[in-house]
Design a protein around this motif. Structure first.
Motif, PDB file in Angstrom:
ATOM      1  N   ASP A   1       9.261  55.280 -20.296  1.00 59.19           N
ATOM      2  CA  ASP A   1       8.820  55.078 -18.908  1.00 59.19           C
ATOM      3  C   ASP A   1       8.723  53.579 -18.599  1.00 59.19           C
ATOM      4  N   PRO A   2       9.736  53.001 -17.986  1.00 60.02           N
ATOM      5  CA  PRO A   2       9.722  51.563 -17.714  1.00 60.02           C
ATOM      6  C   PRO A   2       8.754  51.149 -16.605  1.00 60.02           C
ATOM      7  N   ASN A   3       8.202  52.106 -15.890  1.00 63.32           N
ATOM      8  CA  ASN A   3       7.277  51.788 -14.800  1.00 63.32           C
ATOM      9  C   ASN A   3       5.830  52.123 -15.140  1.00 63.32           C
ATOM     10  N   LEU A   4       5.543  52.297 -16.420  1.00 55.74           N
ATOM     11  CA  LEU A   4       4.184  52.628 -16.843  1.00 55.74           C
ATOM     12  C   LEU A   4       3.469  51.380 -17.347  1.00 55.74           C
ATOM     13  N   LYS A   5       2.259  51.182 -16.865  1.00 62.32           N
ATOM     14  CA  LYS A   5       1.391  50.102 -17.354  1.00 62.32           C
ATOM     15  C   LYS A   5       0.307  50.734 -18.215  1.00 62.32           C
ATOM     16  N   VAL A   6       0.098  50.195 -19.395  1.00 63.81           N
ATOM     17  CA  VAL A   6      -0.919  50.714 -20.319  1.00 63.81           C
ATOM     18  C   VAL A   6      -1.941  49.623 -20.604  1.00 63.81           C
ATOM     19  N   ILE A   7      -3.209  49.962 -20.461  1.00 63.65           N
ATOM     20  CA  ILE A   7      -4.305  49.052 -20.785  1.00 63.65           C
ATOM     21  C   ILE A   7      -5.059  49.642 -21.976  1.00 63.65           C
ATOM     22  N   LEU A   8      -5.195  48.862 -23.035  1.00 56.96           N
ATOM     23  CA  LEU A   8      -5.911  49.304 -24.226  1.00 56.96           C
ATOM     24  C   LEU A   8      -7.310  48.692 -24.241  1.00 56.96           C
ATOM     25  N   LYS A   9      -8.310  49.544 -24.392  1.00 59.88           N
ATOM     26  CA  LYS A   9      -9.701  49.101 -24.424  1.00 59.88           C
ATOM     27  C   LYS A   9     -10.264  49.291 -25.832  1.00 59.88           C
ATOM     28  N   GLU A  10     -10.600  48.173 -26.472  1.00 54.08           N
ATOM     29  CA  GLU A  10     -11.268  48.256 -27.772  1.00 54.08           C
ATOM     30  C   GLU A  10     -12.632  48.917 -27.576  1.00 54.08           C
ATOM     31  N   PHE A  11     -12.829  50.047 -28.259  1.00 61.58           N
ATOM     32  CA  PHE A  11     -14.075  50.804 -28.103  1.00 61.58           C
ATOM     33  C   PHE A  11     -14.561  51.243 -29.484  1.00 61.58           C
ATOM     34  N   PRO A  12     -14.989  50.295 -30.317  1.00 66.87           N
ATOM     35  CA  PRO A  12     -15.395  50.625 -31.694  1.00 66.87           C
ATOM     36  C   PRO A  12     -16.776  51.278 -31.734  1.00 66.87           C
ATOM     37  N   ILE A  13     -16.812  52.564 -32.008  1.00 67.23           N
ATOM     38  CA  ILE A  13     -18.078  53.304 -31.989  1.00 67.23           C
ATOM     39  C   ILE A  13     -18.350  54.048 -33.291  1.00 67.23           C
ATOM     40  N   LEU A  14     -17.402  54.030 -34.211  1.00 68.89           N
ATOM     41  CA  LEU A  14     -17.538  54.865 -35.403  1.00 68.89           C
ATOM     42  C   LEU A  14     -18.184  54.154 -36.583  1.00 68.89           C
ATOM     43  N   SER A  15     -18.096  52.830 -36.628  1.00 70.45           N
ATOM     44  CA  SER A  15     -18.660  52.120 -37.778  1.00 70.45           C
ATOM     45  C   SER A  15     -18.678  50.626 -37.503  1.00 70.45           C
ATOM     46  N   ASN A  16     -19.415  49.901 -38.346  1.00 73.64           N
ATOM     47  CA  ASN A  16     -19.392  48.438 -38.269  1.00 73.64           C
ATOM     48  C   ASN A  16     -18.013  47.895 -38.622  1.00 73.64           C
ATOM     49  N   GLU A  17     -17.316  48.594 -39.516  1.00 72.05           N
ATOM     50  CA  GLU A  17     -15.955  48.179 -39.867  1.00 72.05           C
ATOM     51  C   GLU A  17     -15.040  48.254 -38.641  1.00 72.05           C
ATOM     52  N   SER A  18     -15.266  49.250 -37.821  1.00 75.82           N
ATOM     53  CA  SER A  18     -14.478  49.367 -36.581  1.00 75.82           C
ATOM     54  C   SER A  18     -14.731  48.177 -35.662  1.00 75.82           C
ATOM     55  N   ILE A  19     -15.984  47.730 -35.619  1.00 78.24           N
ATOM     56  CA  ILE A  19     -16.322  46.575 -34.777  1.00 78.24           C
ATOM     57  C   ILE A  19     -15.619  45.323 -35.279  1.00 78.24           C
ATOM     58  N   ASP A  20     -15.627  45.119 -36.597  1.00 77.13           N
ATOM     59  CA  ASP A  20     -14.945  43.953 -37.164  1.00 77.13           C
ATOM     60  C   ASP A  20     -13.453  43.984 -36.849  1.00 77.13           C
ATOM     61  N   ALA A  21     -12.838  45.148 -37.013  1.00 79.73           N
ATOM     62  CA  ALA A  21     -11.410  45.273 -36.736  1.00 79.73           C
ATOM     63  C   ALA A  21     -11.124  45.014 -35.258  1.00 79.73           C
ATOM     64  N   ALA A  22     -12.021  45.501 -34.397  1.00 76.81           N
ATOM     65  CA  ALA A  22     -11.833  45.298 -32.962  1.00 76.81           C
ATOM     66  C   ALA A  22     -11.931  43.820 -32.601  1.00 76.81           C
ATOM     67  N   ARG A  23     -12.837  43.100 -33.232  1.00 75.68           N
ATOM     68  CA  ARG A  23     -12.969  41.659 -32.954  1.00 75.68           C
ATOM     69  C   ARG A  23     -11.680  40.912 -33.324  1.00 75.68           C
ATOM     70  N   ILE A  24     -11.120  41.250 -34.472  1.00 71.53           N
ATOM     71  CA  ILE A  24      -9.853  40.630 -34.875  1.00 71.53           C
ATOM     72  C   ILE A  24      -8.756  41.013 -33.867  1.00 71.53           C
ATOM     73  N   ALA A  25      -8.776  42.272 -33.434  1.00 74.10           N
ATOM     74  CA  ALA A  25      -7.756  42.742 -32.495  1.00 74.10           C
ATOM     75  C   ALA A  25      -7.815  41.992 -31.171  1.00 74.10           C
ATOM     76  N   VAL A  26      -9.025  41.672 -30.719  1.00 74.35           N
ATOM     77  CA  VAL A  26      -9.154  40.900 -29.476  1.00 74.35           C
ATOM     78  C   VAL A  26      -8.454  39.555 -29.614  1.00 74.35           C
ATOM     79  N   LEU A  27      -8.647  38.902 -30.742  1.00 73.32           N
ATOM     80  CA  LEU A  27      -8.019  37.600 -30.970  1.00 73.32           C
ATOM     81  C   LEU A  27      -6.504  37.730 -31.093  1.00 73.32           C
ATOM     82  N   VAL A  28      -6.045  38.792 -31.727  1.00 77.05           N
ATOM     83  CA  VAL A  28      -4.603  39.014 -31.829  1.00 77.05           C
ATOM     84  C   VAL A  28      -4.018  39.239 -30.440  1.00 77.05           C
TER      85      VAL A  28
END
Length: 281
Positions: free
Chosen positions: A151-178
């Motif tokens: 679908d060339p006309n689709l816009k996707v927005i990804l929202k980091e929503f780490p709720i399962l563990s502290n490890e998820s939060i750490d991964a999300a922080r790195i993902a924001v920087l990436v």
């Protein structure tokens, strides 16, 4: 003579008598009024309807068997009531979400630091809230990949929503920087969801390093308030919209909890293009 005529006659008599009184013999001004008021109130009281009788209370020993017999006469009644209740609650939740989305529209679609994939000027926008340690998000990743490819006309927005563990939060922080870097975020995204074991800081740093980013630099910057604000934005939206799990999608005015599959997403995108709603009536 009926009572109304009697009242009128009495009033007329009182007024006539009042005209014949000598000035010194005239009663106090309120005397005749009190008399007339008493007669009128008496008549109105007699005309007032009788109070409705109060139904006697039915004791539980009588009422409960009646209710049971009524329900047993139509065993599917409770099922229909349950379905109707679910539909009522669904409509109410959608209306609440619609109102909340109007208030949080800018935070959902224009927040700084969020990742945008596909066509940034696409005619339909799909938002996904995800956690890197969410098994259902991992399963749903091929659905998103297929949509982006077809679908060339689709816009996707990804929202980091780490709720399962502290490890998820750490991964999300790195993902924001990436996401803020020039690196290929989608490659990083796929790498974390295809990795084995729990996704934590080490896994995120390793995936970022594969894209040419410095793990030392990322680790030093992952605690910056700016990074935390990106994730906080997701938490605030989720609280307002009642989002409690991952993956959760937003399309149009609909909040879609859970992985609904590729066909379900395709159908909603098609409806958005056809009628401007995620579900055309």
């Amino acid at each position: 003579m009926n009572r109304l005529a009697l009242v009128l006659a009495v009033i007329a008599g009182l007024l006539a008598g009042a005209l014949g009184y000598a000035l010194l013999d005239r009663p106090q001004p309120e005397t005749d009024a009190v008399a007339v008021r008493a007669i009128v109130e008496a008549v109105l009281a007699e005309r007032a309807p009788e109070p409705a009788p109060v139904a006697p209370a039915i004791d539980a020993a009588t009422l409960n068997p009646m209710i049971e017999d009524f329900l047993m006469s139509d065993p599917k009644l409770l099922q229909r009531l349950s379905v109707a209740l679910d539909e009522t609650l669904r409509v109410e939740e959608q209306e609440q979400a619609r109102l909340a989305m109007a208030d949080f529209r800018k935070a959902i679609y224009e927040a700084p630091g969020q990742v945008v994939l596909g066509n940034p000027d696409g005619d339909v926008t799909l938002v996904e809230f995800f956690d890197y340690n969410c098994g259902y998000c991992r399963t749903a990743l091929p659905d998103l990949a297929a949509l982006l490819a077809e679908d060339p006309n689709l816009k996707v927005i990804l929202k980091e929503f780490p709720i399962l563990s502290n490890e998820s939060i750490d991964a999300a922080r790195i993902a924001v920087l990436v996401g803020e870097s020039d690196a290929d975020y989608w490659a990083f995204h796929e790498a974390l969801f295809s990795s084995r074991g729990k996704v934590d800081k080490a896994a995120a740093l390793a995936a970022a390093q594969e894209l040419g980013l410095s793990p030392v630099d990322l680790e030093l910057r992952m605690g910056e308030p700016r990074v935390a604000s990106v994730i906080q934005n997701s938490y605030e939206i989720a609280q307002a919209l009642g989002i409690t799990g991952t993956p959760t999608y937003i399309i149009g005015n609909e909040v879609i909890p859970g992985a609904i599959g590729l066909d379900g997403l395709r159908a909603r995108i098609a409806d958005m293009r056809e009628c401007g709603e995620s579900r055309c009536s």
